[in-house]
Motif scaffolding. Sequence first.
Motif, PDB file in Angstrom:
ATOM      1  N   ASP A  74      -8.305  -0.033   1.932  1.00 21.98           N
ATOM      2  CA  ASP A  74      -8.856   1.069   2.724  1.00 21.98           C
ATOM      3  C   ASP A  74     -10.219   1.550   2.215  1.00 21.98           C
ATOM      4  O   ASP A  74     -10.577   1.316   1.063  1.00 21.98           O
ATOM      5  CB  ASP A  74      -7.884   2.257   2.652  1.00 21.98           C
ATOM      6  N   CYS A 115      -3.664   1.348   4.994  1.00 22.21           N
ATOM      7  CA  CYS A 115      -3.291   2.500   5.828  1.00 22.21           C
ATOM      8  C   CYS A 115      -3.395   2.213   7.326  1.00 22.21           C
ATOM      9  O   CYS A 115      -2.565   2.672   8.103  1.00 22.21           O
ATOM     10  CB  CYS A 115      -4.144   3.703   5.440  1.00 22.21           C
ATOM     11  N   GLY A 150      -5.223   3.881   0.211  1.00 17.96           N
ATOM     12  CA  GLY A 150      -5.061   5.326   0.405  1.00 17.96           C
ATOM     13  C   GLY A 150      -6.115   5.855   1.341  1.00 17.96           C
ATOM     14  O   GLY A 150      -7.297   5.509   1.209  1.00 17.96           O
ATOM     15  N   TYR A 151      -5.687   6.641   2.320  1.00 16.56           N
ATOM     16  CA  TYR A 151      -6.637   7.289   3.224  1.00 16.56           C
ATOM     17  C   TYR A 151      -5.994   8.553   3.741  1.00 16.56           C
ATOM     18  O   TYR A 151      -4.767   8.634   3.814  1.00 16.56           O
ATOM     19  CB  TYR A 151      -7.042   6.338   4.373  1.00 16.56           C
ATOM     20  N   PRO A 152      -6.788   9.559   4.115  1.00 18.35           N
ATOM     21  CA  PRO A 152      -6.186  10.824   4.540  1.00 18.35           C
ATOM     22  C   PRO A 152      -5.201  10.676   5.711  1.00 18.35           C
ATOM     23  O   PRO A 152      -4.357  11.542   5.908  1.00 18.35           O
ATOM     24  CB  PRO A 152      -7.404  11.667   4.953  1.00 18.35           C
ATOM     25  N   SER A 153      -5.277   9.581   6.466  1.00 19.10           N
ATOM     26  CA  SER A 153      -4.385   9.396   7.620  1.00 19.10           C
ATOM     27  C   SER A 153      -2.934   9.136   7.237  1.00 19.10           C
ATOM     28  O   SER A 153      -2.042   9.227   8.078  1.00 19.10           O
ATOM     29  CB  SER A 153      -4.901   8.220   8.450  1.00 19.10           C
ATOM     30  N   PRO A 167       0.139   9.871   4.117  1.00 17.40           N
ATOM     31  CA  PRO A 167       0.389  10.576   2.852  1.00 17.40           C
ATOM     32  C   PRO A 167       0.274   9.624   1.646  1.00 17.40           C
ATOM     33  O   PRO A 167       0.797   8.507   1.685  1.00 17.40           O
ATOM     34  CB  PRO A 167       1.829  11.086   3.005  1.00 17.40           C
ATOM     35  N   ASP A 168      -0.427  10.093   0.615  1.00 17.08           N
ATOM     36  CA  ASP A 168      -0.696   9.252  -0.562  1.00 17.08           C
ATOM     37  C   ASP A 168       0.557   8.701  -1.233  1.00 17.08           C
ATOM     38  O   ASP A 168       0.551   7.579  -1.737  1.00 17.08           O
ATOM     39  CB  ASP A 168      -1.452  10.081  -1.610  1.00 17.08           C
ATOM     40  N   SER A 211       1.408   5.620   0.858  1.00 20.57           N
ATOM     41  CA  SER A 211       0.471   4.486   0.821  1.00 20.57           C
ATOM     42  C   SER A 211       0.404   3.840  -0.563  1.00 20.57           C
ATOM     43  O   SER A 211       0.364   2.620  -0.672  1.00 20.57           O
ATOM     44  CB  SER A 211      -0.924   4.922   1.271  1.00 20.57           C
ATOM     45  N   PRO A 218     -13.044   8.170   0.462  1.00 23.64           N
ATOM     46  CA  PRO A 218     -13.295   8.483   1.875  1.00 23.64           C
ATOM     47  C   PRO A 218     -14.625   9.207   2.089  1.00 23.64           C
ATOM     48  O   PRO A 218     -15.233   9.069   3.152  1.00 23.64           O
ATOM     49  CB  PRO A 218     -12.125   9.414   2.250  1.00 23.64           C
ATOM     50  N   ASP A 219     -15.105   9.917   1.070  1.00 22.31           N
ATOM     51  CA  ASP A 219     -16.370  10.661   1.240  1.00 22.31           C
ATOM     52  C   ASP A 219     -17.583   9.758   1.432  1.00 22.31           C
ATOM     53  O   ASP A 219     -18.583  10.177   2.002  1.00 22.31           O
ATOM     54  CB  ASP A 219     -16.585  11.643   0.056  1.00 22.31           C
TER      55      ASP A 219
END
Length: 356
Positions: free
Chosen positions: A12, A47, A77-80, A82-83, A86, A284-285
């Motif tokens: 991801d 993800c 891992g991605y905000p979409s 839950p960690d 994932s 992700p940032d």
Amino acid sequence: MKSFKIALIPGDGIGPEVVAEGVKILKAIEEKDPSLSFSFTEFPWGCEYYLDHGTMMDENALDILKDYDAIYLGAVGYPSVPDHISLRDLLIKIRKGFDQYVNLRPIALLHPELTPLKNKKEKDIDMLVIRENSEGEYSGAGEWLFKDQPEEVVLQTGVFSRKGVERIIRYAYEEASKTNRTLTSISKGNALNYSMVFWDQIFEEVGREYPNVETYSYLVDAASLYFVSQPERFEVVVTSNLFGDIVTDISAAITGGLGLATGANINPERNYPSMFEPVHGSAPDIAGKGVANPIAAIWSVSQMLDFFGLEEWGSAVLATIKKIIREETYLTPDLGGIASTQELGNHFVELLMKDN
Ligand code: NAD
Ligand code: IPM
Ligand code: MN
């Protein structure tokens, strides 16, 4: 001809961006060295796959992966998603399922300007953190009782088996002994009255077999202080799963950040494939912007080459990392440069091919 089958799990966020650069380097090495062949199979797990299929990987993923010589992973891992789903259903599942109980995280200051620490030079920051990678605080054992009720109780059980603790500590003694370095154990027996008292006891027990190795034992809080104030204290370090996770982000911070930190998940018996990956996550940032630093992922290629017994190429990749950092002209924004992920990767291949 030496052939190696490599499973790619780009994953991801910036994972695919940095893995692409690592693969570029392996392909360039293959082209240059007629005695070598690398083949790649890419798996779309992560993800997005979870959102489409309801699982992070194929159900028989470990069965599929077990036939490869190595796994090269970007980040998961991605905000979409839950960690805890994932990561536990992909990264941690592979580490545990393939008994990759040694996590090797080399830490070196490659240029004095990369450290925020005053007056620290290359010779002061040069260590190998050996993190237990199969049990401990990451066992996944526990219970969630009386969920959402006032008497709710959560138990997260650390599992420290004699086999698990002994083998990682023995691995670390062997490494320190072979390379004539000191060995430091990091634990927390003053508060964790079962697990860490046991850890300390085994560190002493196994140590009796290695009278030639000079040892130190620190509590994790003091060790964290020394990582920042006196990193020169550390040469080989052995610690538990969670403590190893945390101290290696500290060591990343004192050597230039997560864009440079690498890790290898090793099954020393070679019963299963080992897995090579940067320490960082999917970021992700900055994902999709083409600015992720690929050096951590490239350093894991160097670890993979060493693991394949191709140490000359492993060292050549590491030497090129040092060169590119010293040149300063092809660095990504995290290191103060303006190069993109791909520009750094392309220049890397040019340098590596010129020098080897
Ligand atoms: P992160 O490592 O993704 O990012 C932390 C910070 O470091 C961010 O500011 C990011 O931009 C920066 N950074 C990380 N790698 C970089 C690179 N190569 N170049 C430039 N800057 C970089 O950690 P996080 O934000 O805590 O986690 C994001 C996601 O990644 C979460 O889902 C987390 O669970 C997951 N994660 C996965 C792994 C893994 O797959 N091995 C490791 C850590 C975190
Ligand atoms: C790492 C990561 C993982 C860990 C997470 C993503 C589960 O932080 O490899 O350092 O804690 O091991
Ligand atoms: Mn981590």
